[in-house]
Design a protein around this motif. Sequence first.
Motif, PDB file in Angstrom:
ATOM      1  N   GLY A   2     -28.828  13.573  -6.794  1.00  0.00           N
ATOM      2  CA  GLY A   2     -28.062  13.067  -7.916  1.00  0.00           C
ATOM      3  C   GLY A   2     -26.559  13.143  -7.695  1.00  0.00           C
ATOM      4  O   GLY A   2     -25.823  12.196  -7.991  1.00  0.00           O
ATOM      5  N   LEU A   3     -26.093  14.268  -7.157  1.00  0.00           N
ATOM      6  CA  LEU A   3     -24.659  14.419  -6.890  1.00  0.00           C
ATOM      7  C   LEU A   3     -24.191  13.398  -5.851  1.00  0.00           C
ATOM      8  O   LEU A   3     -23.081  12.852  -5.953  1.00  0.00           O
TER       9      LEU A   3
ATOM     10  N   ALA B 264     -35.857   3.175 -11.837  1.00  0.00           N
ATOM     11  CA  ALA B 264     -36.722   2.897 -10.682  1.00  0.00           C
ATOM     12  C   ALA B 264     -36.123   3.477  -9.405  1.00  0.00           C
ATOM     13  O   ALA B 264     -36.824   4.099  -8.599  1.00  0.00           O
ATOM     14  N   ILE B 265     -34.817   3.274  -9.196  1.00  0.00           N
ATOM     15  CA  ILE B 265     -34.162   3.792  -7.997  1.00  0.00           C
ATOM     16  C   ILE B 265     -34.166   5.314  -8.007  1.00  0.00           C
ATOM     17  O   ILE B 265     -34.399   5.957  -6.961  1.00  0.00           O
ATOM     18  N   ALA B 266     -33.901   5.907  -9.176  1.00  0.00           N
ATOM     19  CA  ALA B 266     -33.874   7.372  -9.274  1.00  0.00           C
ATOM     20  C   ALA B 266     -35.220   7.975  -8.897  1.00  0.00           C
ATOM     21  O   ALA B 266     -35.288   8.921  -8.096  1.00  0.00           O
TER      22      ALA B 266
ATOM     23  N   ILE C 229     -29.596  13.931 -11.752  1.00  0.00           N
ATOM     24  CA  ILE C 229     -29.039  15.231 -12.130  1.00  0.00           C
ATOM     25  C   ILE C 229     -29.748  15.763 -13.373  1.00  0.00           C
ATOM     26  O   ILE C 229     -30.065  16.965 -13.462  1.00  0.00           O
ATOM     27  N   LEU C 230     -30.017  14.906 -14.353  1.00  0.00           N
ATOM     28  CA  LEU C 230     -30.733  15.331 -15.553  1.00  0.00           C
ATOM     29  C   LEU C 230     -32.146  15.801 -15.210  1.00  0.00           C
ATOM     30  O   LEU C 230     -32.644  16.774 -15.792  1.00  0.00           O
ATOM     31  N   ILE C 231     -32.790  15.113 -14.270  1.00  0.00           N
ATOM     32  CA  ILE C 231     -34.122  15.545 -13.829  1.00  0.00           C
ATOM     33  C   ILE C 231     -34.049  16.946 -13.233  1.00  0.00           C
ATOM     34  O   ILE C 231     -34.925  17.788 -13.462  1.00  0.00           O
TER      35      ILE C 231
ATOM     36  N   LEU D 248     -25.281   5.599 -12.643  1.00  0.00           N
ATOM     37  CA  LEU D 248     -26.436   5.782 -13.527  1.00  0.00           C
ATOM     38  C   LEU D 248     -27.573   6.489 -12.805  1.00  0.00           C
ATOM     39  O   LEU D 248     -28.216   7.389 -13.362  1.00  0.00           O
ATOM     40  N   VAL D 249     -27.828   6.095 -11.575  1.00  0.00           N
ATOM     41  CA  VAL D 249     -28.886   6.739 -10.785  1.00  0.00           C
ATOM     42  C   VAL D 249     -28.570   8.224 -10.614  1.00  0.00           C
ATOM     43  O   VAL D 249     -29.443   9.088 -10.772  1.00  0.00           O
ATOM     44  N   GLY D 250     -27.320   8.528 -10.271  1.00  0.00           N
ATOM     45  CA  GLY D 250     -26.929   9.921 -10.087  1.00  0.00           C
ATOM     46  C   GLY D 250     -27.097  10.733 -11.355  1.00  0.00           C
ATOM     47  O   GLY D 250     -27.598  11.870 -11.309  1.00  0.00           O
TER      48      GLY D 250
END
Length: 584
Positions: free
Chosen positions: A295-296, A261-263, A105-107, A99-101
């Motif tokens: 993200g990757l 939060a982690i992202a 990646i979307l960001i 989920l974080v990745g």
Amino acid sequence: MRLDYSWTVARRDLLAGLTVAAISLPQAMAYALIAGVDPRYGLYSAIIVTFIASIFGSSSHLINGPTNAISLVVFSALAFFDPDAKASAAEAMFLLGVLVGIIQILIAVFRLGDLTRYISESVIIGFMAGAGFLIAVGQVGNFLGLHDKGNGHQPVLERFWLTLTQGGAVNLYALGIGAGTIVLVLALRWLVRRFGLPQVEMLTALIVAAGIAAFFGWSIPSAHGKSLLTVVGSVPASLPAPHIPDIQWSWIPNLTSSAFAIAILGLLEALAIAKSIAHRTGQRLDYNKQILAEGLANLTGGFFQSLPGSGSLTRSAINHQAGAATRASGVFAAIAVAITVLLFAPYARFIPKAALAGLLFVIAVRLVDWKRLRYAWRASWYDAGLIAVTAFSAVFITVEFSILIGVALSILLFVPRAARLRVLELVVTPEGLVRERLPADPPARDLLIYDLEGELFFGAAPEADRYFDKIAHRAQVESISYVVLRVRRTRNPDVVFLERLEHFLRESEARGVTVLLAGVRPDFARGLYNLGFSTWLPADRIFHEENKDYSATLKAVRHAYALLRRGESTPDSTEEKRELYYLV
């Protein structure tokens, strides 16, 4: 990677990578301990996340992998699992990494990375202060050899109190190993700084602690199946294998806020570290590429049983200081950790948790930038408040929500400050200088001059109305015919403000007061033209911004006095001339 990659450059990267690996090994296991998961997942993160981020990243020196702050948020995210459900917690952690990745990646895809610069640094300082305290509190039980009490649904401080009061007697062996590890790390750190030795003090201290515990049999189970010291446990001598996380849809609501939060925290950490080192090296960074790499790395790590990670300040600084030249140093570091896991992982069963707790006490203290904390705390009540609220939220609410609370508070506090307009009355001296009116200056006659400064967005509209009303009231009471409104130091006018300005100009005209706008910037002039001001406001009442300070204001004042002497206004005669004057 560089196309002209030579043996000299490769040698620098290899030595730096080996140095980083020596730091990564103990840190990876320690951070897994913070997250409450098996140490091997921290080691896997130091392999997979580090490797992928180094391949696809932009910074030549940034080292990714498990970090203390991210691990603490992971611990909070997994708190809804019972302590005995370790397998389910691990699967949830893998899903969290995915989920974080995806979020990161979307960001990157939507190029939203620049939004991170609007998060106040004071929020991060406060979060780090709260995180450092929680890390230290969370390791007291391991340091003293107590049995952990409480469950993940209880606050950290409550679990800490239950562990102290119901966790049994203090284990003197654990206390001795933990305290000895701290002393050894500090002593070795002094030697490293004093004589410029390789920065392997943490790995050395961990090996020494494990060796002492094994030599005296403290970490070896007795005939009854128990050892005097609680150890990390066995780590398989194998590399992380591909694994699809087990998805339980009931986990998603509990993991989503933590994933965000982690992202965000991970990107803030990574970009801040990369910028700091690039400032010293002169490297030009592609921030969007770096966000994509983050993200990757986390997405791949989620499918390879890895703890979510981000950029590490400690390992990145060491990588730079060790002479790394390219991103290959991170690749070499990941490979070195992988080889070490294959050769020496079984010996992890001799590492006491008390020794890792000692390392984490040192890490927790270093996590807080004490100099920066004091500096920001003394800067303003705004910064001090953000630090205090964010740190308080981390300790007494939850770690992941502390970041969101800090960001929300920074926005709530910033908007009123941004909406604050500053209006000063000006006068023109006999020498032709424009300055602020002083109490000793004679009262104004026929002409008022005001300087308007601030952001002209919708939030400033009520304050603008108040100032416009005061100017209109004074002009009526003192029979003022002309007002010069200097707007050169205003920024970003929006439709709400321009509508209020139109009302002020029309009402002033109706009362027989002519308002001249001086120092009009291109964006301001464009807004006036787009809203059709040119159809009713004469162009000779607009004085555009000029390079010389106050030149437009002086022209507006001279024009007002010329009109006063003539007793009439001189609007332009044609619509075409009026539009050319407005269009910039």
